[in-house]
Design an enzyme around this catalytic site. Sequence first.
Site, PDB file in Angstrom:
ATOM      1  N   GLN A  84      69.195  -0.797  89.060  1.00  0.00           N
ATOM      2  CA  GLN A  84      68.220  -0.912  89.251  1.00  0.00           C
ATOM      3  C   GLN A  84      67.738  -2.165  88.460  1.00  0.00           C
ATOM      4  OE1 GLN A  84      64.875  -0.557  91.154  1.00  0.00           O
ATOM      5  NE2 GLN A  84      65.329   0.880  92.299  1.00  0.00           N
ATOM      6  N   SER A  85      68.492  -3.438  88.391  1.00  0.00           N
ATOM      7  CA  SER A  85      68.563  -4.620  87.389  1.00  0.00           C
ATOM      8  C   SER A  85      67.520  -4.978  87.508  1.00  0.00           C
ATOM      9  CB  SER A  85      70.248  -4.554  87.633  1.00  0.00           C
ATOM     10  OG  SER A  85      69.887  -6.346  87.667  1.00  0.00           O
ATOM     11  N   ASN A  86      66.960  -5.304  86.171  1.00  0.00           N
ATOM     12  CA  ASN A  86      66.219  -6.976  86.456  1.00  0.00           C
ATOM     13  C   ASN A  86      66.934  -7.804  86.210  1.00  0.00           C
ATOM     14  OD1 ASN A  86      64.092  -4.747  85.114  1.00  0.00           O
ATOM     15  ND2 ASN A  86      65.191  -4.983  83.189  1.00  0.00           N
ATOM     16  N   ALA A  88      69.294  -8.788  87.909  1.00  0.00           N
ATOM     17  CA  ALA A  88      69.872  -9.193  89.183  1.00  0.00           C
ATOM     18  C   ALA A  88      68.449  -9.870  90.459  1.00  0.00           C
ATOM     19  CB  ALA A  88      71.082  -8.096  89.796  1.00  0.00           C
TER      20      ALA A  88
END
Length: 355
Positions: A84-86, A88
């Site tokens: 759930q990368s911010n 990326a």
Amino acid sequence: MTISMAEIDRMIAKYPRIELIHLPTPLRKLANVTADLGGPDIYIKRDDLTGMAFGGNKSRKLEFILPDMIAKKADVVVTWAGLQSNWAMQTAAAAVRFGIRPILVLFKTYDLPAERDGNILLDYILGADVRIREAVKGKLVRLEDALAAVEEVADEERRKGRHPYIVPIGGSMPLGSMDLPLGAISYVNAYREMLAQTRALGFEPDFVVHSTGSGATQAGLVLGAKALTPKVRVVGISVSDFKDSFGREVLAIAEATERALDLATDVRAADVIVHDEYIREGYGIVNKDVADVIRMMFIREGIVLDPVYTSKAFIGLLDLIRRGDIPRSAKVVFFHTGGTPALFPNKHKLVEYLK
Ligand SMILES: Cc1ncc(COP(=O)(O)O)c(C=O)c1O
């Protein structure tokens, strides 16, 4: 040796920047929380309000990284991160606007399903090419595994005649196609911006507290403090890595940034203060304290913290105050670095703890 804001501006201006966000972000006092605690005076720097794709620290970094992608004629950007990368999602949001196709290699570092929710939903709406990979639960992605995975993807793209730009996780450590610490440079600038705001309010902070993950935010803030106000302590609350290895990483980024900006700050290991005792169950794992602090800040200040980074950093800040490491007479600036889309995929845990 202290230098002036004008000198810092001149050094940073050597690096081209594309305007993606609204600066300066607001700085305001957390009046209720300050009163509830009986001090210290806590101010919040709203880097969650940068204005691109729900805001956050990554969008500051991308203002300096995008020009490098464009200068290197990239038509594809490849990066890696947790599920759930911010980082990326923000990279994808910035890149697509300039016709650069994002490929995101996302590792399942914690126990969330890879469904279209939170940042993964936003990645999907953007049309990013998302490649999910398995990782050990609660652990960080191993650098060798990540580099191997992105190299494989980049090779595939090169064979098709494309020009991939590999950007490291968080836009932090100079690696891949990003040979300069461009992310950290943006946070030297953020420190300068914050200092101008506190001075306009008639004070300089004693402590700057923030969440630390891949290192460039801390490296930039530490250097900004060293250059402009050496007495200010920058305190990074780690959400992922243990303090010894992570401290070395932040220091290496800070040293690279000194070289890139020609700063004579002479940053040392002692300047990099990292706390790792608030990681608790592991990276991205929501616990009762996380849920409680999110509720408290929402109710008392109308501010929404995220469940992975800023909530753990705020828990750290409250504990450092309780322990007396940050005295009640101090002035503190807490950086809200964004990350709120991750609230939604964590909804079940949050509801369970808040019942
Ligand atoms: C919301 C949020 N806050 C803080 C951080 C930490 O910043 P840095 O990676 O520069 O250490 C990140 C990313 O890792 C983030 O997404």
